[in-house]
Write a protein that holds these residues in place. Structure first.
Motif, PDB file in Angstrom:
ATOM      1  N   PRO A   1     -93.726 -25.360 -61.365  1.00  8.64           N
ATOM      2  CA  PRO A   1     -93.708 -26.552 -61.984  1.00  8.64           C
ATOM      3  C   PRO A   1     -92.457 -26.583 -63.140  1.00  8.64           C
ATOM      4  O   PRO A   1     -92.398 -25.604 -63.878  1.00  8.64           O
ATOM      5  CB  PRO A   1     -95.007 -26.887 -62.660  1.00  8.64           C
ATOM      6  CG  PRO A   1     -95.749 -25.493 -62.692  1.00  8.64           C
ATOM      7  CD  PRO A   1     -95.114 -24.581 -61.697  1.00  8.64           C
ATOM      8  N   TYR A   2     -91.937 -27.524 -63.541  1.00 12.52           N
ATOM      9  CA  TYR A   2     -90.898 -27.756 -64.605  1.00 12.52           C
ATOM     10  C   TYR A   2     -91.553 -27.348 -65.861  1.00 12.52           C
ATOM     11  O   TYR A   2     -90.978 -27.157 -66.721  1.00 12.52           O
ATOM     12  CB  TYR A   2     -90.280 -29.215 -64.205  1.00 12.52           C
ATOM     13  CG  TYR A   2     -91.189 -30.386 -65.094  1.00 12.52           C
ATOM     14  CD1 TYR A   2     -91.253 -30.700 -66.302  1.00 12.52           C
ATOM     15  CD2 TYR A   2     -92.051 -31.208 -64.100  1.00 12.52           C
ATOM     16  CE1 TYR A   2     -92.210 -31.658 -66.986  1.00 12.52           C
ATOM     17  CE2 TYR A   2     -92.641 -32.307 -64.464  1.00 12.52           C
ATOM     18  CZ  TYR A   2     -92.857 -32.291 -65.920  1.00 12.52           C
ATOM     19  OH  TYR A   2     -93.624 -33.461 -66.185  1.00 12.52           O
ATOM     20  N   TRP A   3     -93.054 -27.729 -66.024  1.00 11.78           N
ATOM     21  CA  TRP A   3     -93.512 -27.343 -67.509  1.00 11.78           C
ATOM     22  C   TRP A   3     -94.023 -25.938 -67.652  1.00 11.78           C
ATOM     23  O   TRP A   3     -94.642 -25.613 -68.557  1.00 11.78           O
ATOM     24  CB  TRP A   3     -94.666 -28.089 -67.572  1.00 11.78           C
ATOM     25  CG  TRP A   3     -95.789 -28.421 -66.093  1.00 11.78           C
ATOM     26  CD1 TRP A   3     -95.373 -29.378 -65.296  1.00 11.78           C
ATOM     27  CD2 TRP A   3     -96.699 -27.689 -65.777  1.00 11.78           C
ATOM     28  NE1 TRP A   3     -96.599 -29.074 -64.395  1.00 11.78           N
ATOM     29  CE2 TRP A   3     -97.206 -28.305 -64.348  1.00 11.78           C
ATOM     30  CE3 TRP A   3     -97.272 -26.345 -66.631  1.00 11.78           C
ATOM     31  CZ2 TRP A   3     -98.303 -27.563 -63.980  1.00 11.78           C
ATOM     32  CZ3 TRP A   3     -98.348 -25.542 -65.729  1.00 11.78           C
ATOM     33  CH2 TRP A   3     -98.831 -26.328 -64.665  1.00 11.78           C
TER      34      TRP A   3
ATOM     35  N   ARG B   1     -89.737 -30.047 -75.331  1.00  9.89           N
ATOM     36  CA  ARG B   1     -89.143 -30.473 -74.092  1.00  9.89           C
ATOM     37  C   ARG B   1     -87.691 -31.348 -74.411  1.00  9.89           C
ATOM     38  O   ARG B   1     -87.597 -31.758 -75.318  1.00  9.89           O
ATOM     39  CB  ARG B   1     -89.992 -31.350 -73.492  1.00  9.89           C
ATOM     40  CG  ARG B   1     -90.267 -32.711 -73.919  1.00  9.89           C
ATOM     41  CD  ARG B   1     -91.445 -33.452 -73.522  1.00  9.89           C
ATOM     42  NE  ARG B   1     -91.578 -33.907 -72.125  1.00  9.89           N
ATOM     43  CZ  ARG B   1     -90.935 -34.879 -71.737  1.00  9.89           C
ATOM     44  NH1 ARG B   1     -90.560 -35.939 -72.653  1.00  9.89           N
ATOM     45  NH2 ARG B   1     -90.978 -35.456 -70.320  1.00  9.89           N
ATOM     46  N   LYS B   2     -87.027 -31.416 -73.232  1.00 11.21           N
ATOM     47  CA  LYS B   2     -85.794 -32.086 -73.365  1.00 11.21           C
ATOM     48  C   LYS B   2     -85.932 -33.484 -73.501  1.00 11.21           C
ATOM     49  O   LYS B   2     -86.701 -34.153 -73.010  1.00 11.21           O
ATOM     50  CB  LYS B   2     -84.941 -31.871 -71.931  1.00 11.21           C
ATOM     51  CG  LYS B   2     -84.306 -30.351 -71.925  1.00 11.21           C
ATOM     52  CD  LYS B   2     -83.581 -30.184 -70.713  1.00 11.21           C
ATOM     53  CE  LYS B   2     -84.490 -29.664 -69.491  1.00 11.21           C
ATOM     54  NZ  LYS B   2     -83.874 -29.252 -68.468  1.00 11.21           N
TER      55      LYS B   2
ATOM     56  N   VAL C   1     -84.557 -37.289 -72.895  1.00 11.55           N
ATOM     57  CA  VAL C   1     -83.964 -37.945 -72.089  1.00 11.55           C
ATOM     58  C   VAL C   1     -83.367 -39.377 -72.627  1.00 11.55           C
ATOM     59  O   VAL C   1     -84.401 -40.012 -73.083  1.00 11.55           O
ATOM     60  CB  VAL C   1     -84.476 -38.229 -70.880  1.00 11.55           C
ATOM     61  CG1 VAL C   1     -83.525 -39.131 -69.924  1.00 11.55           C
ATOM     62  CG2 VAL C   1     -85.009 -36.878 -70.189  1.00 11.55           C
TER      63      VAL C   1
ATOM     64  N   ASP D   1     -86.530 -42.362 -66.838  1.00  9.47           N
ATOM     65  CA  ASP D   1     -87.533 -41.667 -66.416  1.00  9.47           C
ATOM     66  C   ASP D   1     -88.573 -42.433 -65.537  1.00  9.47           C
ATOM     67  O   ASP D   1     -88.889 -43.459 -65.670  1.00  9.47           O
ATOM     68  CB  ASP D   1     -88.226 -40.742 -67.513  1.00  9.47           C
ATOM     69  CG  ASP D   1     -88.775 -39.529 -66.871  1.00  9.47           C
ATOM     70  OD1 ASP D   1     -88.977 -39.287 -65.816  1.00  9.47           O
ATOM     71  OD2 ASP D   1     -89.089 -38.437 -67.804  1.00  9.47           O
TER      72      ASP D   1
ATOM     73  N   LEU E   1     -95.347 -30.080 -58.868  1.00 12.51           N
ATOM     74  CA  LEU E   1     -95.760 -30.955 -60.125  1.00 12.51           C
ATOM     75  C   LEU E   1     -97.126 -30.331 -60.525  1.00 12.51           C
ATOM     76  O   LEU E   1     -97.326 -29.938 -61.787  1.00 12.51           O
ATOM     77  CB  LEU E   1     -95.810 -32.268 -59.720  1.00 12.51           C
ATOM     78  CG  LEU E   1     -94.668 -32.945 -59.590  1.00 12.51           C
ATOM     79  CD1 LEU E   1     -95.146 -34.612 -59.285  1.00 12.51           C
ATOM     80  CD2 LEU E   1     -93.648 -33.015 -60.687  1.00 12.51           C
TER      81      LEU E   1
ATOM     82  N   PRO F   1     -99.671 -37.516 -66.374  1.00 17.28           N
ATOM     83  CA  PRO F   1     -98.569 -37.834 -65.964  1.00 17.28           C
ATOM     84  C   PRO F   1     -97.519 -36.579 -65.954  1.00 17.28           C
ATOM     85  O   PRO F   1     -97.457 -35.934 -66.791  1.00 17.28           O
ATOM     86  CB  PRO F   1     -98.294 -39.035 -66.808  1.00 17.28           C
ATOM     87  CG  PRO F   1     -98.749 -38.675 -68.209  1.00 17.28           C
ATOM     88  CD  PRO F   1    -100.240 -37.971 -67.852  1.00 17.28           C
ATOM     89  N   PHE F   2     -96.711 -36.674 -64.909  1.00 19.25           N
ATOM     90  CA  PHE F   2     -95.377 -35.911 -64.891  1.00 19.25           C
ATOM     91  C   PHE F   2     -94.110 -36.685 -64.703  1.00 19.25           C
ATOM     92  O   PHE F   2     -94.296 -37.743 -64.085  1.00 19.25           O
ATOM     93  CB  PHE F   2     -95.648 -35.009 -63.686  1.00 19.25           C
ATOM     94  CG  PHE F   2     -96.663 -33.992 -63.462  1.00 19.25           C
ATOM     95  CD1 PHE F   2     -96.775 -32.988 -64.457  1.00 19.25           C
ATOM     96  CD2 PHE F   2     -97.861 -34.214 -62.671  1.00 19.25           C
ATOM     97  CE1 PHE F   2     -97.763 -32.240 -64.490  1.00 19.25           C
ATOM     98  CE2 PHE F   2     -98.987 -33.337 -62.848  1.00 19.25           C
ATOM     99  CZ  PHE F   2     -98.930 -32.421 -63.665  1.00 19.25           C
ATOM    100  N   SER F   3     -93.171 -35.924 -65.295  1.00 14.52           N
ATOM    101  CA  SER F   3     -91.772 -36.618 -65.650  1.00 14.52           C
ATOM    102  C   SER F   3     -91.009 -36.392 -64.337  1.00 14.52           C
ATOM    103  O   SER F   3     -90.717 -35.182 -64.168  1.00 14.52           O
ATOM    104  CB  SER F   3     -91.003 -36.214 -66.676  1.00 14.52           C
ATOM    105  OG  SER F   3     -89.655 -36.546 -66.760  1.00 14.52           O
TER     106      SER F   3
ATOM    107  N   ALA G   1     -87.714 -37.123 -64.149  1.00 14.37           N
ATOM    108  CA  ALA G   1     -86.507 -36.757 -64.510  1.00 14.37           C
ATOM    109  C   ALA G   1     -86.623 -35.115 -64.996  1.00 14.37           C
ATOM    110  O   ALA G   1     -85.860 -34.388 -64.549  1.00 14.37           O
ATOM    111  CB  ALA G   1     -86.163 -37.609 -66.018  1.00 14.37           C
ATOM    112  N   GLN G   2     -87.648 -34.719 -65.713  1.00 13.12           N
ATOM    113  CA  GLN G   2     -87.807 -33.315 -66.350  1.00 13.12           C
ATOM    114  C   GLN G   2     -87.948 -32.467 -64.997  1.00 13.12           C
ATOM    115  O   GLN G   2     -87.396 -31.423 -65.041  1.00 13.12           O
ATOM    116  CB  GLN G   2     -89.194 -33.172 -67.155  1.00 13.12           C
ATOM    117  CG  GLN G   2     -88.899 -34.109 -68.455  1.00 13.12           C
ATOM    118  CD  GLN G   2     -87.934 -33.516 -69.367  1.00 13.12           C
ATOM    119  OE1 GLN G   2     -87.380 -32.359 -69.323  1.00 13.12           O
ATOM    120  NE2 GLN G   2     -87.316 -34.473 -70.085  1.00 13.12           N
TER     121      GLN G   2
END
Lengths: 250, 166
Positions: A235-237, A246-247, A249, B44, B103, B120-122, B124-125
């Motif tokens: 996952p991105y996290w 975190r980035k 936006v 996002d 995710l 919740p998940f982003s 965009a990220q």
């Protein structure tokens, strides 16, 4: 990308001046692995004595496809094993805990969600003179062997037993957190990491954000041409070294 | 004079994805892909949801529900998806699940009717910081029985994120 090892080409990574002490304990190692061919004993991570053949600490997959820790101190190897076999071409998160000369334990999380751990060993093995760290191969005074066949990614090792009780198995949720969140998401462990290698961009050349050394830069040798293959889907996290925010936006 | 930037959350909007009664797949590939959400300028999208397992059969030990996101690459093409998927809510078996964006893998307890909130998940990220122009949600599970089919037991939703300055 992850590091792609071809057993038939005797490929492995080695570090002849490892940061771990010569008696090994206590440390933990974690990685995502993907085995292309089963049925042969293969090494994931080993700390060995290059002057003998029977002083070592090793995280491995046995010929029965069982994840295992092997420990030897100048004599018979003690094996601490899981019970569920690893299947070929499937991502598995593996955790080896080398707490002390008596307590060694191994855990895994398969990509279908199964978490399994084995109770820590109860038999002492206290090797000495450990001077070689290898990934994807096993190198003692004998020729290198047990070559990995497949992928290894997101590998780290740290200078503590990552589960606070060395006489117990980690909780399933802790193993999942390590697998999907990474070692840098574990507050008590992220300051104890010796090395971390994603193997995302390169096998031995450090990349910012993809590799981490707690001390002097470690010199890894790519024996026989380990290349890059597909990376485990994370996952991105998933926490990377130095990633404290975190980035944004905008 | 200083400018204050504030985050503005849109209202909750359902993602069209029929996971009510979604069958279990031991291989975790035969799942459900929702209708693609077309991005409309928000920076996002935060996705979240609720999953409820079967009321009749408890999940086996060590099972999970996976929530993935994929993007619309061009008309008719979606990251990792088979060409039979058209962008609308349907059962789906990705051809390259590993290149979709994971995710969450939600571990399941061996208890009937258990409810799990995720996100919740982003979006965009998950895509490197920039919103794709269209995204979808793909859900797959291996609990050994179909997900709960009761009304309201399965929810997948998003909120848009925009910024305003004052």
């Amino acid at each position: 990308m992850a590091a792609l090892f071809t057993a038939a080409s005797s490929q492995y990574l080695s570090n002849a001046a490892p940061p771990l002490n010569a008696t090994g304990y206590g440390f933990s190692v974690g990685a995502w692995i993907n085995l292309a061919t089963t049925g042969t004993q293969r090494c994931i991570f080993a700390l060995t004595d290059t002057a003998t053949t029977n002083n070592f600490l090793e995280l491995r997959v046995l010929s029965t496809n069982i994840l295992s820790i092997g420990a030897a101190a100048g004599g018979t190897t003690i094996s601490t094993d899981l019970t569920t076999a690893i299947t070929a071409n499937s991502w598995v998160f593996v955790l080896g805990r080398f707490a002390n000369s008596i307590r060694r334990s191994v855990s895994m999380m398969t990509s279908d969600g199964l978490v399994q751990s084995v109770s820590p060993s109860v038999t002492s093995r206290a090797p000495a003179g450990l001077d070689m760290l290898t990934i994807g191969g096993f190198k003692t005074s004998a020729a290198a062997a047990e070559f990995w066949d497949g992928l290894i990614g997101e590998l780290w090792y740290c200078n503590l037993d990552i589960w606070p009780d060395n006489n117990a198995v980690p909780s399933d949720s802790f193993v999942r957190k390590l697998a999907y969140g990474g070692v840098f998401a574990i507050p008590h462990a992220n300051t104890a990491v010796y090395e971390y290698h994603s193997y995302f961009d390169d096998v031995v050349t450090p990349e910012i954000g993809q590799d981490y050394n707690s001390g002097p830069l470690q010199t890894w040798v790519n024996n026989n041409g380990v290349t890059l293959g597909t990376h485990p889907p994370l996952p991105y996290w998933y926490a990377r070294p130095g990633q404290s925010k975190r980035k944004l936006v905008v | 004079m200083a400018t204050t930037v504030q985050t503005v959350y849109g209202s909750s909007t359902a993602v069209t994805i029929s996971t009510s009664g979604l069958a279990s797949d031991a291989s975790l590939v035969a799942g459900r892909a929702g209708t693609v959400v077309t991005a409309t300028g928000a920076v996002d999208y935060l996705v979240s949801g609720i999953i409820t397992v079967s009321s009749a059969t408890a999940p086996a030990a060590g099972k999970q529900v996976e929530i993935w996101t994929f993007s619309q690459v061009s008309t008719g093409y979606f990251t990792g998806m088979s060409t039979s998927y058209t962008g609308t809510d349907a059962n789906a078996t990705p051809t390259q699940k590993a290149i979709m964006k994971l995710l969450q893998a939600v571990p399941l307890a061996a208890t009937t009717s258990s409810v799990y909130s995720w996100g919740p998940f982003s979006i965009a990220q998950a895509n490197g910081g920039i919103m794709p122009d269209g995204f979808g949600i793909y859900i797959v599970q291996n609990s050994c029985s179909a997900l709960n089919g009761a009304s309201g037991s399965q929810i997948t939703q998003y909120k848009t994120i925009t910024f305003t300055s004052s």
